[in-house]
Each structure stands twice: as structure tokens, then as C-alpha cells.
Design a protein around this motif. Structure first.
Motif, PDB file in Angstrom:
ATOM      1  N   TRP A  80       0.833  -1.198   0.000  1.00  0.00           N
ATOM      2  CA  TRP A  80       0.000   0.000   0.000  1.00  0.00           C
ATOM      3  C   TRP A  80       0.874   1.256   0.000  1.00  0.00           C
ATOM      4  N   ILE A  81       1.894   1.229   0.851  1.00  0.00           N
ATOM      5  CA  ILE A  81       2.817   2.366   0.918  1.00  0.00           C
ATOM      6  C   ILE A  81       3.485   2.584  -0.437  1.00  0.00           C
ATOM      7  N   GLY A  82       3.918   1.475  -1.049  1.00  0.00           N
ATOM      8  CA  GLY A  82       4.530   1.591  -2.370  1.00  0.00           C
ATOM      9  C   GLY A  82       3.575   2.161  -3.393  1.00  0.00           C
ATOM     10  N   ALA A 130      -9.411   2.877  -5.771  1.00  0.00           N
ATOM     11  CA  ALA A 130     -10.546   2.354  -5.001  1.00  0.00           C
ATOM     12  C   ALA A 130     -10.338   0.883  -4.653  1.00  0.00           C
ATOM     13  N   TYR A 131      -9.702   0.139  -5.529  1.00  0.00           N
ATOM     14  CA  TYR A 131      -9.493  -1.299  -5.335  1.00  0.00           C
ATOM     15  C   TYR A 131      -8.470  -1.614  -4.242  1.00  0.00           C
ATOM     16  N   LYS A 132      -7.582  -0.663  -3.939  1.00  0.00           N
ATOM     17  CA  LYS A 132      -6.483  -0.960  -3.021  1.00  0.00           C
ATOM     18  C   LYS A 132      -6.981  -1.412  -1.659  1.00  0.00           C
ATOM     19  N   PHE A 133      -8.082  -0.867  -1.208  1.00  0.00           N
ATOM     20  CA  PHE A 133      -8.589  -1.219   0.116  1.00  0.00           C
ATOM     21  C   PHE A 133      -9.194  -2.621   0.105  1.00  0.00           C
ATOM     22  N   VAL A 151       9.522  -1.748  -1.894  1.00  0.00           N
ATOM     23  CA  VAL A 151       9.184  -0.382  -1.475  1.00  0.00           C
ATOM     24  C   VAL A 151      10.407   0.524  -1.555  1.00  0.00           C
ATOM     25  N   ALA A 152      11.561   0.017  -1.096  1.00  0.00           N
ATOM     26  CA  ALA A 152      12.787   0.818  -1.163  1.00  0.00           C
ATOM     27  C   ALA A 152      13.142   1.153  -2.612  1.00  0.00           C
ATOM     28  N   SER A 153      12.965   0.188  -3.504  1.00  0.00           N
ATOM     29  CA  SER A 153      13.256   0.414  -4.915  1.00  0.00           C
ATOM     30  C   SER A 153      12.274   1.416  -5.528  1.00  0.00           C
ATOM     31  N   ILE A 154      11.017   1.342  -5.117  1.00  0.00           N
ATOM     32  CA  ILE A 154      10.020   2.295  -5.613  1.00  0.00           C
ATOM     33  C   ILE A 154      10.369   3.712  -5.184  1.00  0.00           C
ATOM     34  N   LEU A 184      -6.151 -10.137   0.254  1.00  0.00           N
ATOM     35  CA  LEU A 184      -4.882 -10.761   0.625  1.00  0.00           C
ATOM     36  C   LEU A 184      -5.001 -11.485   1.956  1.00  0.00           C
ATOM     37  N   VAL A 185      -5.733 -10.895   2.904  1.00  0.00           N
ATOM     38  CA  VAL A 185      -5.976 -11.560   4.185  1.00  0.00           C
ATOM     39  C   VAL A 185      -6.718 -12.874   3.957  1.00  0.00           C
ATOM     40  N   THR A 186      -7.712 -12.841   3.074  1.00  0.00           N
ATOM     41  CA  THR A 186      -8.484 -14.047   2.781  1.00  0.00           C
ATOM     42  C   THR A 186      -7.612 -15.134   2.176  1.00  0.00           C
ATOM     43  N   VAL A 187      -6.807 -14.758   1.180  1.00  0.00           N
ATOM     44  CA  VAL A 187      -5.938 -15.739   0.526  1.00  0.00           C
ATOM     45  C   VAL A 187      -4.945 -16.316   1.523  1.00  0.00           C
ATOM     46  N   ALA A 188      -4.408 -15.466   2.411  1.00  0.00           N
ATOM     47  CA  ALA A 188      -3.472 -15.957   3.430  1.00  0.00           C
ATOM     48  C   ALA A 188      -4.152 -16.939   4.370  1.00  0.00           C
ATOM     49  N   ALA A 189      -5.396 -16.650   4.754  1.00  0.00           N
ATOM     50  CA  ALA A 189      -6.123 -17.533   5.663  1.00  0.00           C
ATOM     51  C   ALA A 189      -6.449 -18.875   5.014  1.00  0.00           C
TER      52      ALA A 189
END
Length: 460
Positions: A7-9, A236-239, A139-142, A245-250
Motif C-alpha cells: 500500500w505504501i509503495g 478504489a481497489y487498493k482497500f 518499497v525501497a526500490s520504488i 490478501l488476508v483471505t488468501v493468506a487464511a
């Protein structure tokens, strides 16, 4: 952590590029995101069962064949992405960006296969650490690219660098004595490829169609609008992406637990299913309660006031993520029970309705219409998946309908209260208050009873 760092990136990239360039960036990675799904065989039951086999030779042969098959699929996915943008006669910048960023698919596909090896040994902690390290590198590269070369072709490179780092670290951990200690043979058992495909293809098609249903609207928005529209819709999709991603991880530990419980322990199987639904529904409800009342302010703070127009779409997409989460849990239940062929047709129905509705709605309503369609299609697909589960022998009583309905009512009430409260209270305090109220109400009404049962089981 990966989602937050990503998100930060994204915030840095959005502010470094013009709205049109950000739209091109979003289109390229949206296309690649779709292809990653179709080149990912998922976690076939046959693969997991072979990887937890007591025979070391079976484990080595399975691991090698699985990783190499996925690597081949990654190359195919790359060529498909490049062919798609060329066939569309896309702008030169988009073609070059796809040719560069498409390497993400080449490296990520075998990397995901290695993650399955760690999953079979319950060593996902190492995978999580590697993913976070790779995201830090990205993120550092971005940031460096934004400072010294803020152009599209340079800003797509950090994603490729991240996948290279993650793949190398996973491979080293898989082959080291302190890691998984696997020794990959130099030959590939091609007969196993047919076994994997026969077992996992229905699952792959089902998962692929589900994620295509979730992401295909981005392509429709691009076809019916401008790259500026794509950029705003992607913000809008980022949220929703964080929730996804939480769902896929679970799904990783949940799928393993479901496979282990079936068919010897049907009660435990049903309990794990209910716990997965309650856990993910609670997370999505908290996200909705926290985000919906303050979406305008959050978008303005993170991305700039020009992206405030995407707030309503962001709200709708967060709600749609709840339906997606329920769909994926239902698919995991069917897959673990060996009902692989029961859900691809459901996913196909959802995808067809989603694209058809988008084609009708988007030209008139823009991406707000696409977001509204996503809510409807995800809810309908979730209902169809769980209807199939309910009609399947041995997997009934797997959906906690009362708990989910109660949680939905609580969420509506809390969101309404937060929407009023934001007019009188400093807006950053509203998400905290909303989540606290939702969790308290969920505890008092017994919604979280399934999860407290899981905690007691873990302690014992």
C-alpha cells in the motif's frame, strides 16, 4: 504486513506518476494479476497428500515435478499477457511496461509452488518473513525510482526485483539443511504432470474464474473509459485488495486443516469450516465498519484530493470482498472434500454475469457501476457455492448462517452510526470507535463462539 507495505509503495507510485500513467500502471498489473491466477494450479489435494508422504522419494519427485510445471505455466502466462496487449494495439508504453512487468509472472509462479512445499511442513513463518523482506526491497526500490527516475518503465521494475528476491530465498530455504532439506532430482516425472492436472485443473479453473470475476471489471473500465478512469478505480481497489490478501493468506492453513480432517473427522471438518467463515466475516465486517464512514477522508489523505471521487467505489469494493471471502471458504470446503467439479460451473456463472452486467452498466455509470456489480456478483456466487455445500453429502452444517446474519445486522448498524458520528467527531477516531463497538456487539451476541471454541482447543 505485505499488504501494508504494498500500500505504501502504491501511494508513492500514484504521487510519482500522472493520472494517465498511473492508469497504465494499474492496467498492466491488473492484467498480470488475472494471469497469475490462471497459471497457478492452486493446492491440489493430490499434491498436498504426496508432499506429506512418509517416502522421501515420493516427496522429492512430487516437489520437483510440481515446481517445474508451475515454472512452465509462468512462461506461458507471460506470453499470453504480451500477446493480449499487442493484439489490442495498445500504446507503446503499455506494451513495453507489460514486457518488463510480465516477468513477475515468470518468477512468481514457481515461487508460489515452493510455498506449497512449506505449507505441507507447516513452515509458513519462513514464507511470511521472506515475503515481507521482498516487499521491503520493492518499497525501497520504488522510493528510489520515484526520486531519481519517476517514469512508468522504471517504476514497474521493483515488482520484478521483489519476485526474484523471494524466489531465491524460498529455493535456498527449501534446499538447505536448516530449512526443508529437500534435494530436488534432476529429472522431472512427466507422468505426475498429468496426475496434477487431472486433480487440480477443476480447482484451478474454479479459482481462476472467481478471481477473474473479481478483477475483470478493471479491463471493462479500461475498454469503456480512459486510463484516468482505470487509475481512479485502481485506487478504489487498493482497500479491497488488502482484505482479499488476508483471505488468501487464511486459505493456506484452513485448506490444510480441512484436508487433514476429511473424511475421518466430519465433525471437526464442519467446525473448521464454520470457524473459517466466522473469522473472515468478522475481519471483513471490521474493515467495513472502519472504512465506509471515512472513505473520502482516507483517499484524500493517502492519494490526494483528486482521487476523492473514487470513495463510493472503494466502499462498494470493500463490501464485495466479504462475498469473495465467503466464496473462497466454500471452495476450500468443496476442494478438501474432493468435490472439485462442483464449483467451476458456479464460478463460470458468476464471471459471465459480472462481465455481462459490467458491459451494460459501466458505459452509463462508470466505475461506480462496476463496483456495484462486483457487490452483486460476489454475493450471488457466495450463495451458489454454499448452496452446493449444503447439498453435498457429508459436508452439511458447515455454514454458520445465524452468526453471519447477526454479524451483518451489527455491521449495518455500526456503519450507520459511524456515518453520523463522522460529522461531529475527528474522523480518525471514528474507525476505532466503530470497530470497538462491532467487536463488543459480536461478543455479546455470541457471534464469536466458534472462534472461542477454537482457542480452547488450541490451548488444550
Amino acid at each position: 504486513m505485505v499488504a501494508v507495505l504494498g500500500w505504501i509503495g502504491t501511494v508513492v507510485v500514484v504521487r510519482a506518476l500522472s493520472p494517465a500513467e498511473w492508469g497504465q500502471f494499474s492496467f498492466v498489473f491488473g492484467l498480470l494479476g488475472l494471469l497469475v491466477v490462471f497459471t497457478d494450479l492452486g493446492v491440489g489435494r493430490v499434491v498436498l497428500h504426496r508432499l506429506i508422504d512418509d517416502d522421501p522419494h515420493t516427496v522429492r519427485a512430487t516437489a520437483t515435478s510440481f515446481v517445474m510445471l508451475r515454472a512452465l505455466l509462468g512462461v506461458v502466462g507471460y506470453l499470453l499477457a504480451l500477446g493480449y496487449v499487442i493484439a489490442l494495439d495498445s500504446q507503446r508504453e503499455v506494451v513495453l511496461a507489460t514486457a518488463t512487468a510480465g516477468l513477475v509472472v515468470v518468477f512468481a509462479t514457481p515461487s508460489h509452488a515452493l510455498s506449497v512445499l512449506y505449507q505441507s511442513r507447516h513452515r509458513m513463518g519462513y514464507v511470511a518473513a521472506v515475503d515481507v523482506a521482498g516487499q521491503i526491497v520493492q518499497v525501497a526500490s520504488i522510493v528510489a525510482a520515484a526520486l531519481f527516475a519517476p517514469i512508468l518503465l522504471v517504476l514497474v521494475l521493483p515488482a520484478v526485483l521483489k519476485e526474484i528476491v523471494v524466489l531465491a530465498a524460498k529455493y535456498r530455504g527449501a534446499t538447505s539443511d536448516n530449512g526443508l532439506g529437500l534435494r530436488f532430482p534432476r529429472t522431472v516425472d512427466l507422468a505426475l504432470w498429468l496426475t496434477f492436472l487431472r486433480e487440480a485443473l477443476p480447482m484451478s479453473i474454479g479459482y481462476g474464474l472467481i478471481f477473474a470475476m473479481v478483477k475483470s471489471d478493471l479491463l471493462v473500465v479500461e475498454a469503456c473509459g480512459t486510463f484516468e478512469d482505470v487509475g481512479e478505480y485502481s485506487v478504489a481497489y487498493k482497500f479491497a485488495d488488502v482484505l482479499d490478501l488476508v483471505t488468501v493468506a487464511a486459505m493456506t492453513p484452513l485448506t490444510t486443516l480441512l484436508v487433514a480432517a476429511w473424511p475421518a473427522a466430519p465433525r471437526e471438518f464442519a467446525a473448521r469450516s464454520r470457524q473459517g467463515v466466522v473469522a473472515l466475516s468478522t475481519i471483513c465486517a471490521c474493515a467495513a465498519a472502519a472504512f465506509v464512514p471515512v472513505a473520502d477522508s482516507v483517499l484524500s489523505l493517502l492519494y490526494g484530493s483528486e482521487y476523492r471521487v473514487a470513495a463510493d467505489a472503494a466502499r462498494l469494493l470493500v463490501l464485495a470482498s466479504t462475498g469473495t471471502a465467503l466464496v473462497l471458504v466454500g471452495i476450500a470446503v468443496l476442494a478438501a472434500a474432493g468435490r472439485h467439479r462442483d464449483y467451476p460451473w458456479i464460478a463460470a456463472v458468476g464471471l459471465t454475469l459480472n462481465i455481462g452486467a459490467d458491459i451494460v452498466v459501466v458505459p452509463s455509470w462508470g466505475y461506480d457501476g462496476a463496483a456495484l456489480v462486483s457487490v452483486g456478483s460476489s454475493a450471488l456466487t457466495a450463495a451458489l457455492v454454499w448452496a452446493v455445500v449444503a447439498g453435498s453429502s457429508g459436508v452439511r452444517s458447515s455454514f454458520p448462517l445465524r452468526a453471519v446474519a447477526t454479524l451483518a445486522g451489527i455491521t449495518v448498524a455500526v456503519v450507520g452510526l459511524g456515518t453520523v458520528l463522522v460529522r461531529y467527531v475527528w474522523w480518525p477516531a471514528v474507525p476505532v470507535i466503530s470497530v470497538a463497538l462491532l467487536v463488543a456487539a459480536a461478543v455479546l451476541t455470541g457471534v464469536l463462539r466458534e472462534l472461542t471454541t477454537l482457542v480452547r482447543e488450541a490451548r488444550s
